[in-house]
Design an enzyme around this catalytic site. Structure first.
Site, mmCIF file in Angstrom:
data_model
loop_
_atom_site.group_PDB
_atom_site.id
_atom_site.type_symbol
_atom_site.label_atom_id
_atom_site.label_comp_id
_atom_site.label_asym_id
_atom_site.label_seq_id
_atom_site.Cartn_x
_atom_site.Cartn_y
_atom_site.Cartn_z
ATOM 1 N N TYR A 44 5.018 -7.695 16.741
ATOM 2 C CA TYR A 44 5.378 -6.623 15.713
ATOM 3 C C TYR A 44 6.108 -5.635 16.138
ATOM 4 O O TYR A 44 7.103 -5.102 15.565
ATOM 5 C CB TYR A 44 4.101 -6.393 15.015
ATOM 6 C CG TYR A 44 4.211 -5.217 13.915
ATOM 7 C CD1 TYR A 44 4.611 -5.579 12.797
ATOM 8 C CD2 TYR A 44 3.711 -3.804 14.255
ATOM 9 C CE1 TYR A 44 4.531 -4.281 11.696
ATOM 10 C CE2 TYR A 44 4.086 -2.857 13.408
ATOM 11 C CZ TYR A 44 4.452 -3.204 11.989
ATOM 12 O OH TYR A 44 4.613 -2.219 11.227
ATOM 13 N N PHE A 54 0.953 -1.237 0.031
ATOM 14 C CA PHE A 54 -0.051 -0.182 0.077
ATOM 15 C C PHE A 54 0.766 1.364 0.185
ATOM 16 O O PHE A 54 0.735 2.059 -0.827
ATOM 17 C CB PHE A 54 -0.805 0.065 1.267
ATOM 18 C CG PHE A 54 -1.339 1.389 1.605
ATOM 19 C CD1 PHE A 54 -2.134 2.129 0.644
ATOM 20 C CD2 PHE A 54 -1.613 1.749 2.919
ATOM 21 C CE1 PHE A 54 -2.767 3.427 1.090
ATOM 22 C CE2 PHE A 54 -1.764 2.995 3.366
ATOM 23 C CZ PHE A 54 -2.400 3.797 2.519
ATOM 24 N N SER A 89 7.124 2.107 13.453
ATOM 25 C CA SER A 89 5.789 2.290 13.872
ATOM 26 C C SER A 89 5.487 2.552 15.290
ATOM 27 O O SER A 89 6.368 2.508 16.181
ATOM 28 C CB SER A 89 5.251 0.739 13.858
ATOM 29 O OG SER A 89 4.176 0.489 14.316
ATOM 30 N N LEU A 117 5.783 -10.381 -2.798
ATOM 31 C CA LEU A 117 4.337 -10.266 -3.049
ATOM 32 C C LEU A 117 3.456 -11.109 -2.429
ATOM 33 O O LEU A 117 2.257 -11.455 -2.663
ATOM 34 C CB LEU A 117 3.961 -10.864 -4.501
ATOM 35 C CG LEU A 117 4.989 -10.003 -5.795
ATOM 36 C CD1 LEU A 117 4.627 -10.785 -7.034
ATOM 37 C CD2 LEU A 117 4.174 -8.618 -5.537
#
Length: 313
Positions: free
Chosen positions: A146, A12, A121, A34
């Site tokens: 994460y 994205f 993040s 991918l």
């Protein structure tokens, strides 16, 4: 013009970066396995003289070593994008965030590439109180694997910069939104309401507060930091200094879909899932001092993203 090596470039955010860099006249190599990316977002560039696509994994060290030399800047976005999956498969973020970032850094060192842009993040902040978080806040006690993987990546990057004369911009993102998303709360709400326009299941109590910001604002912020950052390694919050509640997101999505009487069903509790931080408020004074600020508020970003996902703009 620069030669960019972009890991995760079919995702994205990555696909938007490709558009921006090619428009500005740079050369771009997209390196992506991918698994979470989408070839359709970049395939219209294949065949252009200043674009190259390599389908490979950052865990494949041989492929990475063969592909990276000759570039000026590495823009590293490749990572796990499913926080819940990472919590359930406990080595997933270790491999795809931490070890993957180590592989990128080591290949940079061998290839003599000195410049790195890294997508970290807000999850590195862990479970902080509802206050605007600055880059100096801590201790950074993450509550998801994460977040732990991203924080470990930040540590590796800092060490490589100090040991091997690299220059790295570390960006701690809020919730980046826009067209071409295929996951996240806005996308999920739209899909749920298409299946049942009368009721909407919402994880948690709906009072969670997150900052959402436009992908174009995100890219502008990253490029501004890269151009103006003074230190060899530094970290910047990139997001908005406004926030939206999860119920507020649902209200905007319902409004854009023309659904005024949707019944909200909450799963309860302050978190959407285990490892979810209920509050993500950003202090972005540091990046504002470099001359960047988001052009949209959090609620505006949610509305624009919802419109794009529904094909309304």
């Amino acid at each position: 013009m620069s030669k960019y090596f972009l890991t995760g470039g079919s995702g994205f955010i990555g696909s938007h970066i490709v558009e921006r860099l090619l428009k500005d006249g740079h050369s771009v190599t997209v390196y992506d396995n991918l698994i979470t990316g989408n070839r359709k977002l970049i395939e219209h560039h294949i065949g252009k003289p200043n674009f190259k696509f390599i389908e490979a994994d950052i865990l494949d060290v041989e492929a990475l070593n063969n592909s990276m030399p000759g570039h000026d800047i590495v823009w590293h976005l490749a990572a796990n994008t499913d926080i819940v999956k990472g919590n359930n498969n406990t080595d997933f973020d270790l491999k795809n965030c931490t070890i993957g970032t180590y592989n990128v850094l080591e290949c940079m060192r061998k290839a003599g590439i000195k410049n790195l842009m890294f997508a970290s993040s807000a999850t590195v902040y862990g479970d902080m109180p509802p206050k605007p978080l600055a880059e100096t806040d801590g201790p950074l006690l993450t509550i998801s694997l994460y977040g732990a993987g991203k924080l470990a990546g930040e540590g590796l990057i800092s060490a490589y910069c100090h040991l091997f004369d690299m220059r790295a911009c570390i960006y701690r993102f809020g919730n980046v939104v826009g067209g071409n998303m295929w996951h996240g709360v806005i996308y999920d709400f739209i899909q749920k309401l298409k299946n049942n326009p009368k009721e909407l299941d919402i994880l948690g109590d709906g009072k969670q507060e997150k900052n959402f910001f436009m992908v174009e604002d995100c890219i502008d912020g990253m490029l501004t930091v890269y151009d103006k950052m003074e230190k060899d390694c530094d970290v910047f919050n990139l997001g908005t200094d406004t926030y939206s509640t999860v119920t507020g997101v649902a209200d905007i999505v319902c409004d854009e879909m023309g659904l005024p009487d949707v019944k909200y069903n909450y799963s309860g509790g302050s978190r959407g899932w285990k490892g979810d931080a209920p509050y993500v408020h950003f202090n972005i004074d540091k990046v504002k001092q470099l001359g960047w600020a988001p052009k949209h508020t959090s609620d505006e970003a949610v509305r624009i993203a919802a419109k794009r996902l529904m094909g309304k703009e």
